[in-house]
Design an enzyme around this catalytic site. Sequence first.
Site, PDB file in Angstrom:
ATOM      1  N   ARG A 224      44.181  38.192   1.040  1.00 28.16           N
ATOM      2  CA  ARG A 224      45.234  38.138   0.032  1.00 28.16           C
ATOM      3  C   ARG A 224      46.024  36.842   0.205  1.00 28.16           C
ATOM      4  NH1 ARG A 224      42.695  41.345  -2.338  1.00 28.16           N
ATOM      5  NH2 ARG A 224      43.289  43.419  -3.049  1.00 28.16           N
ATOM      6  N   HIS A 272      39.278  33.964  -6.509  1.00 26.41           N
ATOM      7  CA  HIS A 272      39.259  35.382  -6.089  1.00 26.41           C
ATOM      8  C   HIS A 272      37.916  36.026  -6.467  1.00 26.41           C
ATOM      9  CE1 HIS A 272      41.984  39.046  -5.144  1.00 26.41           C
ATOM     10  NE2 HIS A 272      40.717  39.369  -4.941  1.00 26.41           N
TER      11      HIS A 272
END
Length: 312
Positions: A224, A272
């Site tokens: 993250r 991502h």
Amino acid sequence: MRITFCCTGTAPEPWLQGLCAALPGADVQVWAPGAPQADFAVVWAPPQAFIDEQPGLKALFNIGAGVDALLKLRLPPGLPVVRLDDAGMSVQMAEYVCQAVIRHFRELDVAEADMARGEWQFRKPRQRADFPVGVMGLGVLGSRVAQALQTFEFPVNGWSRSPKAAEALPGVRTFAGVAQLGDFLHSSRVLVNLLPLTAETDGILNHAHLSRLQPGGYLINVARGAHLVEADLLALLDSGHLAGATLDVFRTEPLPAGHPFWHHPKLTLTPHTSARTLRDESIAQIARKIAALAAGQPLSAVAGVVDTGLGY
Ligand code: NDP
Ligand code: OXD
């Protein structure tokens, strides 16, 4: 049995069709305000209103591995949250991380840049032993990554919250807890982050920790964006303590225009995408779990139940 689907940014139709096919007889609908009460929910980043309007849910199924966004909501106490448990993500993560480690170790980025300038240059081979890789997080994804790196004969260290038995990860030198974090970092040159984002791990990729990596360190952040203190990474790249980083996740996604990461020569960026949610595998896994719970099996029979106290 009624199932409601509330996944922001995901086209619902193929999920509805897949869930209906896997759970014949279930009534599967996209959630809208005022929708009838459901038994189970399949979610990704739902609004608080969804949670508030569905007090009768028996479990929430998250169509991702990380539940940090979901746990920011006010959830009814005791509502089970179930995350994806691999569902085809660990092999993707293993291939992504291995390519990033190998690209850096073999200086393939440098070779590509040389060739783009029309320069044919050999470089001295580097020693694998000089590139110990530390994997932070030895869960479903981290343990698969640690195993995959060993097939390329890199020395591999691993760090987790609880200690791991030697036979759980043969060949991996494991460290556990805050007390052993310094030794783990000091023993590693390449650092791979596969921790969940929790109150304990927020900002863990900071100056104090990254500067404990061996000189010429390299960061691969695939967990993250909020794990990383961005200014600290930039400072350590500037000082030369870190040779570079591969970043798949960012504090703000998409990465904003003008962000200093965009054209940084020591950074490799991806959007991502290191381990995508695979729809068919995910539907099959979620449907199996819903069927088990609906048949009266206990929650302990289901893999991937989140400890909401720990945050993962
Ligand atoms: P798991 O829950 O299976 O594993 C988490 C690991 O982190 C465990 O080994 C756990 O330790 C360890 N851990 C948790 N808290 C701490 C702490 N405070 N200190 C040390 N270790 C800690 O998760 P997954 O492997 O399935 O996924 C990991 C993360 O990867 C997800 O949370 C998500 O954020 C990210 N992800 C990113 C994707 C992408 O495309 N970029 C795709 C999928 C996931 P212990 O073993 O002791 O419990
Ligand atoms: C996940 C992700 O957590 O895609 O599954 O990041």
